[in-house]
Design a protein around this motif. Sequence first.
Motif, PDB file in Angstrom:
ATOM      1  N   TRP A  16       0.834  -1.216   0.000  1.00  0.00           N
ATOM      2  CA  TRP A  16       0.000   0.000   0.000  1.00  0.00           C
ATOM      3  C   TRP A  16       0.862   1.257   0.000  1.00  0.00           C
ATOM      4  CZ3 TRP A  16      -4.807  -0.777   3.712  1.00  0.00           C
ATOM      5  CH2 TRP A  16      -5.700  -1.674   3.086  1.00  0.00           C
ATOM      6  N   ARG A  17       2.065   1.141   0.539  1.00  0.00           N
ATOM      7  CA  ARG A  17       2.964   2.308   0.512  1.00  0.00           C
ATOM      8  C   ARG A  17       3.257   2.705  -0.930  1.00  0.00           C
ATOM      9  NH1 ARG A  17       4.853   6.384   0.734  1.00  0.00           N
ATOM     10  NH2 ARG A  17       6.178   7.415   2.270  1.00  0.00           N
ATOM     11  N   GLU A  18       3.229   1.712  -1.843  1.00  0.00           N
ATOM     12  CA  GLU A  18       3.440   1.992  -3.264  1.00  0.00           C
ATOM     13  C   GLU A  18       2.238   2.716  -3.870  1.00  0.00           C
ATOM     14  OE1 GLU A  18       6.318   1.328  -4.926  1.00  0.00           O
ATOM     15  OE2 GLU A  18       7.050   0.803  -2.919  1.00  0.00           O
ATOM     16  N   LEU A  19       1.125   2.704  -3.150  1.00  0.00           N
ATOM     17  CA  LEU A  19      -0.056   3.450  -3.595  1.00  0.00           C
ATOM     18  C   LEU A  19      -0.101   4.843  -2.994  1.00  0.00           C
ATOM     19  CD1 LEU A  19      -2.833   0.703  -3.175  1.00  0.00           C
ATOM     20  CD2 LEU A  19      -1.407   1.173  -5.180  1.00  0.00           C
ATOM     21  N   GLY A  20       0.859   5.147  -2.122  1.00  0.00           N
ATOM     22  CA  GLY A  20       0.843   6.433  -1.439  1.00  0.00           C
ATOM     23  C   GLY A  20      -0.044   6.426  -0.207  1.00  0.00           C
ATOM     24  N   ILE A  21      -0.274   5.239   0.357  1.00  0.00           N
ATOM     25  CA  ILE A  21      -1.123   5.101   1.543  1.00  0.00           C
ATOM     26  C   ILE A  21      -0.308   4.468   2.665  1.00  0.00           C
ATOM     27  CG2 ILE A  21      -3.197   4.013   2.498  1.00  0.00           C
ATOM     28  CD1 ILE A  21      -4.328   3.965  -0.356  1.00  0.00           C
ATOM     29  N   ARG A  22      -0.313   5.085   3.825  1.00  0.00           N
ATOM     30  CA  ARG A  22       0.373   4.515   4.979  1.00  0.00           C
ATOM     31  C   ARG A  22      -0.639   3.724   5.806  1.00  0.00           C
ATOM     32  NH1 ARG A  22       2.908   8.888   8.073  1.00  0.00           N
ATOM     33  NH2 ARG A  22       4.752   8.538   6.762  1.00  0.00           N
ATOM     34  N   LEU A  23      -0.382   2.439   5.974  1.00  0.00           N
ATOM     35  CA  LEU A  23      -1.246   1.599   6.801  1.00  0.00           C
ATOM     36  C   LEU A  23      -0.730   1.645   8.227  1.00  0.00           C
ATOM     37  CD1 LEU A  23      -2.483  -1.998   5.948  1.00  0.00           C
ATOM     38  CD2 LEU A  23      -1.849  -1.344   8.249  1.00  0.00           C
ATOM     39  N   ILE A  24      -1.625   1.953   9.152  1.00  0.00           N
ATOM     40  CA  ILE A  24      -1.287   1.974  10.576  1.00  0.00           C
ATOM     41  C   ILE A  24      -2.107   0.894  11.260  1.00  0.00           C
ATOM     42  CG2 ILE A  24      -1.320   3.327  12.708  1.00  0.00           C
ATOM     43  CD1 ILE A  24      -1.013   5.840  10.969  1.00  0.00           C
ATOM     44  N   LEU A  25      -1.428  -0.040  11.921  1.00  0.00           N
ATOM     45  CA  LEU A  25      -2.093  -1.151  12.600  1.00  0.00           C
ATOM     46  C   LEU A  25      -2.279  -0.804  14.074  1.00  0.00           C
ATOM     47  CD1 LEU A  25      -3.067  -4.112  12.722  1.00  0.00           C
ATOM     48  CD2 LEU A  25      -0.675  -4.793  13.016  1.00  0.00           C
ATOM     49  N   ARG A  26      -3.513  -0.990  14.572  1.00  0.00           N
ATOM     50  CA  ARG A  26      -3.810  -0.658  15.964  1.00  0.00           C
ATOM     51  C   ARG A  26      -4.471  -1.871  16.639  1.00  0.00           C
ATOM     52  NH1 ARG A  26      -7.325   4.451  16.551  1.00  0.00           N
ATOM     53  NH2 ARG A  26      -5.341   5.487  16.130  1.00  0.00           N
ATOM     54  N   PRO A  27      -3.717  -2.678  17.397  1.00  0.00           N
ATOM     55  CA  PRO A  27      -4.310  -3.816  18.123  1.00  0.00           C
ATOM     56  C   PRO A  27      -5.103  -3.331  19.338  1.00  0.00           C
ATOM     57  CG  PRO A  27      -1.931  -4.096  17.789  1.00  0.00           C
ATOM     58  CD  PRO A  27      -2.260  -2.662  17.524  1.00  0.00           C
ATOM     59  N   LEU A  28      -6.284  -3.912  19.540  1.00  0.00           N
ATOM     60  CA  LEU A  28      -7.147  -3.541  20.654  1.00  0.00           C
ATOM     61  C   LEU A  28      -7.757  -4.792  21.263  1.00  0.00           C
ATOM     62  CD1 LEU A  28      -9.122  -0.639  18.914  1.00  0.00           C
ATOM     63  CD2 LEU A  28      -7.340  -0.345  20.638  1.00  0.00           C
ATOM     64  N   ASP A  29      -8.275  -4.655  22.467  1.00  0.00           N
ATOM     65  CA  ASP A  29      -9.078  -5.720  23.039  1.00  0.00           C
ATOM     66  C   ASP A  29     -10.315  -5.938  22.173  1.00  0.00           C
ATOM     67  OD1 ASP A  29      -9.924  -7.367  25.599  1.00  0.00           O
ATOM     68  OD2 ASP A  29     -11.647  -6.113  25.062  1.00  0.00           O
ATOM     69  N   ARG A  30     -10.758  -7.197  22.066  1.00  0.00           N
ATOM     70  CA  ARG A  30     -11.875  -7.530  21.186  1.00  0.00           C
ATOM     71  C   ARG A  30     -13.127  -6.681  21.476  1.00  0.00           C
ATOM     72  NH1 ARG A  30     -14.481 -13.301  19.648  1.00  0.00           N
ATOM     73  NH2 ARG A  30     -12.291 -13.855  19.400  1.00  0.00           N
ATOM     74  N   ASP A  31     -13.502  -6.562  22.747  1.00  0.00           N
ATOM     75  CA  ASP A  31     -14.709  -5.809  23.086  1.00  0.00           C
ATOM     76  C   ASP A  31     -14.557  -4.325  22.756  1.00  0.00           C
ATOM     77  OD1 ASP A  31     -16.019  -8.055  23.980  1.00  0.00           O
ATOM     78  OD2 ASP A  31     -15.393  -7.807  26.064  1.00  0.00           O
ATOM     79  N   ILE A  32     -13.364  -3.781  23.003  1.00  0.00           N
ATOM     80  CA  ILE A  32     -13.126  -2.370  22.683  1.00  0.00           C
ATOM     81  C   ILE A  32     -13.200  -2.164  21.172  1.00  0.00           C
ATOM     82  CG2 ILE A  32     -11.395  -0.524  22.725  1.00  0.00           C
ATOM     83  CD1 ILE A  32     -10.431  -1.659  25.405  1.00  0.00           C
ATOM     84  N   LEU A  33     -12.610  -3.089  20.426  1.00  0.00           N
ATOM     85  CA  LEU A  33     -12.644  -2.995  18.968  1.00  0.00           C
ATOM     86  C   LEU A  33     -14.085  -2.950  18.467  1.00  0.00           C
ATOM     87  CD1 LEU A  33     -11.533  -3.293  16.046  1.00  0.00           C
ATOM     88  CD2 LEU A  33     -11.506  -5.763  16.424  1.00  0.00           C
ATOM     89  N   ARG A  34     -14.902  -3.887  18.926  1.00  0.00           N
ATOM     90  CA  ARG A  34     -16.286  -3.942  18.449  1.00  0.00           C
ATOM     91  C   ARG A  34     -17.060  -2.674  18.815  1.00  0.00           C
ATOM     92  NH1 ARG A  34     -18.220 -10.232  19.541  1.00  0.00           N
ATOM     93  NH2 ARG A  34     -17.132 -11.115  17.738  1.00  0.00           N
ATOM     94  N   ASN A  35     -16.891  -2.214  20.032  1.00  0.00           N
ATOM     95  CA  ASN A  35     -17.614  -1.014  20.448  1.00  0.00           C
ATOM     96  C   ASN A  35     -17.195   0.211  19.647  1.00  0.00           C
ATOM     97  OD1 ASN A  35     -19.180  -2.330  22.381  1.00  0.00           O
ATOM     98  ND2 ASN A  35     -17.658  -2.052  23.995  1.00  0.00           N
TER      99      ASN A  35
END
Length: 338
Positions: A195-214
Amino acid sequence: VDTRGVQLPYVDVVEMTVVGGGLIAAKANAGEVDLQARGLDFSDVSILKKGELEGGNYRTLLWANGAASQIAIYPNLNFTDPVWRGVMRDARFRRALSLGIDRRMINRALYFGMATEGGMTALSTSPLHDPAFLHAWAEFDLEKANALLDEMGLTERTPSGLRKLPDGRPMEFVIETAGERQEVENALTIITDTWRELGIRLILRPLDRDILRNRVYAGVSMAAVWFGWDNGLPTADTSPMYLAPTNQEFFSWPKWGQYYQTSGEAGEPPDMTAAKRLMALSRAWNSARNTAERTLIWREMLAIHADRQFAIGILSEAPQPVVAASGLYNVPEQAIWA
């Protein structure tokens, strides 16, 4: 009963133990489980097979996986940021993201090439499977992806080469995960580079499952990664409701799902043409008179998903390891994990 008609003993006690996710494969390898699939991933097969060969009192089976996708990225079309929401609602952007994924590399790196590469659709053993849906916008083509983003007018870039949003912000695409599957993080790491070759920076953010869903349900998550549809093996007589915006659990349209689930008391009504069409088709299926009519409805709904890339599937049909104790009988060698 066995082949001689002798009654076999019943399983009369079931014990379920809660442990950390990282311990499940180790406890299975140590012979501490009688039957285990949940919490095991394809990456665990090697250690499980090694333990089996070294005298472990169990066998490791590889079942087919019934989820429509092992890993799928869900851009949140109900994201609260109006600028990002406008960009993500353009199908060209979602298609570009899909075209910018090197599925072959991910398959080889994570699944030894044993998974099926392509978008999220009915699996190959479903009567509704269509290879055209699987491969729609799923080939790795950075030139075509960049052309789609240019066509959207996203041509301005920062000095470091990132594309700019219409309001001038750098295009930093945040994907939130439950942090429970190592292969998800590994796949996203590979996608970060392409994706960096598309000019897009991917940022990964791990969270607790319940927090993610909410966060997804509240519209404050830009995008999330999860499995694909639970049922990747539909027939024409399977309800297609889960392909329409009827449920907040589909992370691409949580607000639309809430609107349906609460009869309009919460969420937002669908306001995209393709989403409205999916709703109409779901209702039409309920009144369809025969299997032929239901088949046509299913195929149109699958075609809409393949074209619009509401969720971006990456891989499917990777084998699911299932550990069964040697003394446990009637466990099928071949089955579907779903």
